[in-house]
Design a protein around this motif. Structure first.
Motif, mmCIF file in Angstrom:
data_model
loop_
_atom_site.group_PDB
_atom_site.id
_atom_site.type_symbol
_atom_site.label_atom_id
_atom_site.label_comp_id
_atom_site.label_asym_id
_atom_site.label_seq_id
_atom_site.Cartn_x
_atom_site.Cartn_y
_atom_site.Cartn_z
ATOM 1 N N GLY A 34 54.570 38.967 41.317
ATOM 2 C CA GLY A 34 54.073 40.336 41.320
ATOM 3 C C GLY A 34 54.014 40.931 39.930
ATOM 4 O O GLY A 34 53.122 41.725 39.611
ATOM 5 N N GLY A 35 54.951 40.535 39.085
ATOM 6 C CA GLY A 35 54.962 41.058 37.716
ATOM 7 C C GLY A 35 53.713 40.679 36.946
ATOM 8 O O GLY A 35 53.175 41.474 36.158
ATOM 9 N N GLU A 36 53.212 39.460 37.157
ATOM 10 C CA GLU A 36 52.002 39.013 36.472
ATOM 11 C C GLU A 36 50.793 39.850 36.884
ATOM 12 O O GLU A 36 49.914 40.148 36.072
ATOM 13 C CB GLU A 36 51.741 37.534 36.784
ATOM 14 N N GLU A 37 50.766 40.248 38.147
ATOM 15 C CA GLU A 37 49.654 41.044 38.634
ATOM 16 C C GLU A 37 49.703 42.461 38.062
ATOM 17 O O GLU A 37 48.669 43.048 37.736
ATOM 18 C CB GLU A 37 49.681 41.063 40.163
ATOM 19 N N LEU A 38 50.912 42.986 37.932
ATOM 20 C CA LEU A 38 51.050 44.345 37.399
ATOM 21 C C LEU A 38 50.679 44.419 35.916
ATOM 22 O O LEU A 38 50.188 45.451 35.454
ATOM 23 C CB LEU A 38 52.480 44.850 37.596
ATOM 24 N N GLU A 39 50.921 43.367 35.186
ATOM 25 C CA GLU A 39 50.616 43.386 33.755
ATOM 26 C C GLU A 39 49.157 43.708 33.502
ATOM 27 O O GLU A 39 48.825 44.538 32.641
ATOM 28 C CB GLU A 39 50.975 42.028 33.127
ATOM 29 N N LEU A 40 48.272 43.093 34.267
ATOM 30 C CA LEU A 40 46.838 43.328 34.079
ATOM 31 C C LEU A 40 46.454 44.734 34.515
ATOM 32 O O LEU A 40 45.626 45.392 33.870
ATOM 33 C CB LEU A 40 46.035 42.295 34.878
ATOM 34 N N LEU A 41 47.076 45.215 35.586
ATOM 35 C CA LEU A 41 46.788 46.579 36.046
ATOM 36 C C LEU A 41 47.248 47.610 35.025
ATOM 37 O O LEU A 41 46.546 48.592 34.747
ATOM 38 C CB LEU A 41 47.471 46.831 37.397
ATOM 39 N N CYS A 42 48.422 47.385 34.462
ATOM 40 C CA CYS A 42 48.942 48.303 33.437
ATOM 41 C C CYS A 42 48.037 48.317 32.206
ATOM 42 O O CYS A 42 47.787 49.369 31.602
ATOM 43 C CB CYS A 42 50.359 47.894 33.035
ATOM 44 N N GLU A 43 47.564 47.156 31.841
ATOM 45 C CA GLU A 43 46.710 47.028 30.658
ATOM 46 C C GLU A 43 45.442 47.876 30.781
ATOM 47 O O GLU A 43 44.929 48.396 29.798
ATOM 48 C CB GLU A 43 46.340 45.553 30.474
ATOM 49 N N HIS A 44 44.961 48.048 32.044
ATOM 50 C CA HIS A 44 43.737 48.813 32.263
ATOM 51 C C HIS A 44 44.001 50.189 32.867
ATOM 52 O O HIS A 44 43.072 50.864 33.323
ATOM 53 C CB HIS A 44 42.789 48.024 33.177
#
Length: 430
Positions: A34-44
């Motif tokens: 789940g952390g990997e998925e959040l990283e991309l969301l946070c970036e955008h």
């Protein structure tokens, strides 16, 4: 689908303004990436909400009677993944794990590596007699467990052909399993029961089965909908004062009748001269919710029994209104049509089917049917299935006849009630 592609899909859908649910088994962060998925969301700059889950590392042992912590047995819990990242050459640090002393070790995604895990712990100095367990398909009706020691667990797992999904637990708490076992001791703790019910109806059957320990699978192959522009029903409502009896063979018909009264602006006091009959307790309850006491309900809850009772009770001059489903075989209306009862049968709803694309029926499953229409719907929705392998538990002879016609192995409940159906399910499991 590779993880990177999942990340991109989440981002793309969210940026289009959609509300996106990423549903994961267990907890999204415990080896769930789940952390990997959040990283991309946070970036955008995409806003999100996290709903924590219960990890299998805790829930599966609990269903097997193993508390992962206990003050008399362990001072800590450690969760380790047995599935390494692709290309990663690092091995599990068994020496550090063994050095922790009295602890509980839970290995996720490690069934294929069971022998390596146990050998690694032994080589690192763990006592070979340390209790250990492997738990397969935990929290389901098909769950299995093997309680052994670190030294003997791999051999025992091989003997019993343990497979995935499964988790490995190592620690003294495993010795509590037989004492604390509870899930499989429930009356239906080892049963998977498929409940065929219209999707728009809450199933008391499912609730009761679940309370008895069954793994309940809801298969809503049908749904009911009122007939649109139902001129026959409107005509009957306009002349409702002419009817002496109104017969209901389902709660669906009850709801449609009273809702239609309201829509036609017909005062409920127009029913003062009508007597009401219900096929069984559920239908009677639906009528009584509208503030009307039921005048007659047969001792056996079948449409045929209701019809026979009305044949005796109705006077020759009494007009009888029977509310039935469209294009369905109604034993209530069919029987009355052969008598001297002055009957008018009015279709008030349709039974529609929908395709099933998710539920797979296993040969050990028990499938419950509460009407012939649910059997027909099941047959329509389960494509390319050998129905001779289906264990069917049915309410009523008409339902059983339909199931038998399709080659199913049929058990009929002694009475046409949900409780009697459940008793038959329990007997089938025994």
């Amino acid at each position: 689908v590779v993880q990177e592609m999942i990340n991109e899909i989440l981002l793309e859908e969210a940026l289009e303004g959609k509300k996106v649910v990423r549903l994961k088994g267990g907890d999204p962060f415990l080896f769930g990436r789940g952390g990997e998925e959040l990283e991309l969301l946070c970036e955008h700059g995409v806003p999100y909400e996290i709903v924590p889950g219960i990890t299998s590392a805790i829930s599966v042992p609990a269903y097997a009677g193993i508390p992962v912590t206990h003050r008399d047995y362990t001072s800590s819990l450690h969760i380790i993944t047995g599935h390494r990242k692709k290309g990663c050459q690092e091995s599990i640090d068994y020496k550090s794990l063994v050095a922790l002393g009295e602890t509980t070790l839970v290995f996720l995604m490690g069934v294929a590596a069971l022998s390596d895990i146990c050998r690694g712990l032994i080589d690192a100095g763990i006592d070979e007699a340390t209790p250990a367990a492997i738990l397969e398909r935990g929290t389901t009706a098909k769950q299995r467990k093997i309680i052994a020691t670190v030294a003997t667990l791999p051999e025992e797992a091989t003997k019993q052909n343990i497979g995935t999904p499964g988790i490995i637990v190592v620690g003294k708490v495993c010795s509590l399993s037989e004492i604390f076992a509870w899930a499989e001791k429930r009356p239906l703790g080892r049963a998977r029961v498929v409940v065929t019910r219209p999707k728009d109806k809450v199933s008391s059957l499912a609730t009761k089965l679940y309370d008895l320990g069954a793994e309940v699978v809801m298969l809503s192959g049908t749904y009911t909908k009122p007939i649109e522009n139902n001129t026959q029903l409107i005509e009957a409502l306009i002349t409702i004062k002419d009817y002496k009896w109104i017969l209901f063979a389902s709660e669906v018909a009850v709801d449609i009748f009273f809702d239609s009264l309201w829509k036609q602006q017909i005062d409920i006091r127009s029913l003062w001269n009508c007597r009401f009959a219900a096929v069984g307790p559920t239908t009677r309850k639906a009528i009584e919710k509208r503030g009307i006491r039921v005048d007659y309900m047969p001792e056996k809850y079948y449409g045929m029994e209701l019809a026979k009772g009305i044949e005796v009770m109705a006077q020759p001059q009494d007009k009888v209104l029977v509310l039935i489903p469209k294009e369905a075989d109604s034993e209530l209306a069919n029987y009355l049509s052969t008598t001297k009862v002055h009957m008018k049968a009015v279709p008030v709803y349709e039974i529609a089917s929908e395709n099933n694309e998710q539920v797979n029926i296993e040969e050990t499953d028990i499938v419950t049917f509460t009407s012939a229409s649910t059997v027909r719907s099941f047959v329509k929705t389960m494509k390319n299935m050998d129905f001779h392998k289906v264990q069917a538990v049915c309410i009523g002879e008409l339902t059983a006849k339909e199931a038998t016609f399709h080659g199913m192995k049929v058990t009929v409940a002694k009475e046409a009630t949900i409780d009697s159906l459940i008793e038959s399910v329990i007997e089938s499991v025994k």
